[in-house]
Write an enzyme that holds these catalytic residues in place. Sequence first.
Site, PDB file in Angstrom:
ATOM      1  N   ARG A  37       2.948   4.329  -4.045  1.00 29.94           N
ATOM      2  CA  ARG A  37       4.052   5.277  -4.136  1.00 29.94           C
ATOM      3  C   ARG A  37       3.584   6.638  -4.661  1.00 29.94           C
ATOM      4  NH1 ARG A  37       8.288   3.456  -2.369  1.00 29.94           N
ATOM      5  NH2 ARG A  37       9.484   5.210  -3.153  1.00 29.94           N
ATOM      6  N   HIS A  67      -6.306   3.631   2.356  1.00 30.98           N
ATOM      7  CA  HIS A  67      -5.000   4.072   2.841  1.00 30.98           C
ATOM      8  C   HIS A  67      -4.400   4.987   1.772  1.00 30.98           C
ATOM      9  CE1 HIS A  67      -1.051   4.162   4.543  1.00 30.98           C
ATOM     10  NE2 HIS A  67      -1.256   3.179   5.393  1.00 30.98           N
ATOM     11  N   GLU A 142      -2.274   7.868  11.347  1.00 34.93           N
ATOM     12  CA  GLU A 142      -1.729   6.597  11.820  1.00 34.93           C
ATOM     13  C   GLU A 142      -0.579   6.823  12.798  1.00 34.93           C
ATOM     14  OE1 GLU A 142      -0.977   3.742   8.733  1.00 34.93           O
ATOM     15  OE2 GLU A 142      -0.018   2.331  10.120  1.00 34.93           O
ATOM     16  N   HIS A 179       3.717  -0.571  14.680  1.00 33.36           N
ATOM     17  CA  HIS A 179       4.322   0.760  14.810  1.00 33.36           C
ATOM     18  C   HIS A 179       4.459   1.198  16.272  1.00 33.36           C
ATOM     19  CE1 HIS A 179       2.894   1.933  10.466  1.00 33.36           C
ATOM     20  NE2 HIS A 179       3.656   0.859  10.485  1.00 33.36           N
ATOM     21  N   HIS A 226       6.710  -5.223   9.297  1.00 35.56           N
ATOM     22  CA  HIS A 226       5.580  -6.030   9.760  1.00 35.56           C
ATOM     23  C   HIS A 226       5.913  -7.518   9.664  1.00 35.56           C
ATOM     24  CE1 HIS A 226       2.578  -2.606   8.572  1.00 35.56           C
ATOM     25  NE2 HIS A 226       3.636  -2.155   9.214  1.00 35.56           N
TER      26      HIS A 226
HETATM   27 ZN    ZN Z   1       4.066  -0.072   8.860  1.00 43.59          ZN
HETATM   28 FE    FE Z   2      -0.245   0.449   9.300  1.00 39.29          FE
HETATM   29 FE    FE Z   3       0.133   2.706   7.109  1.00 39.48          FE
END
Ligand code: ZN
Ligand code: FE
Ligand code: FE
Length: 277
Positions: A37, A67, A142, A179, A226
């Site tokens: 976050r 990430h 992404e 996604h 997901h």
């Molecule tokens: Zn996602």
């Molecule tokens: Fe992802």
């Molecule tokens: Fe991601």
Amino acid sequence: MLNIGCHLSSARGYAAMGKEALSIDANIFQFFTRNPRGGEAKPLDLSDVEALCRILNENNFASVLAHAPYTLNLCSADSGIREFAQRILADDISRMEHIPQGMLNFHPGSHVKQGVEIGISLIAEALNKVLFSEQKTLVLLETMAGKGSEVGRNFEELAEIIKRVELNEKLGVCLDTCHVHDAGYDIVSSLDSVLEEFDKVIGLSRLKAIHLNDSKNPLGSHKDRHEVIGKGYIGLSALVNVINHPKLSHLPFYLETPNELPGYAEEIRLLRKNYRC
Ligand code: ZN
Ligand code: FE
Ligand code: FE
């Protein structure tokens, strides 16, 4: 050799993640650089990073993907939030410079009510400030599901960002199967044509990583929830086709499925068993 791993917690340090990856037969992994976050990260423990690099070398790891926090918004309407996001991104890149096999993935941003055109130009502007020519870390945009006002809901938006970045040799794309499916790309029945479109719009040479996830929602739902491999709308056979596709089979595949370690170990075993390349 299938390059596969999953998202791991960095709470116990970098070398601990390397060991954890080995324990589930992964030869790659992804982790959050800091609290997902946002906020400050602990100072980098260089001896821990060195210990990780030894594990990566000795076990022929293919790559490690960091990430960035998913709250990072390079195209916020608030200049303070944009500057904060730039600072975090720059700091994450400088951390990854210590890991030779490292790449850094981030969500392009949400334009909120400014419109996608402004979103794209703010993201490109931020990347032009943050990327530097000596940088070794590849930064990945992404593909997004298109919930809310996410930028990167289609290949054209990512291509447009890349086009506007001067040092775009430092940029690649991470394709998230959940996604793109939720964004409306039919990877279940038309994987070949989705990849042709990716190649035409962005160029397949930009594709550097896959987030391998099933989806809790149907094609085009713009939801981004997901699901574990084989339990969602994409399904096992379509995901097996993804890892075996001649244009994808060499890439690193990172699982971000709702699992604890034993569940990830099981998915890795299942996917390795179904890898034919
Ligand atoms: Zn996602
Ligand atoms: Fe992802
Ligand atoms: Fe991601």
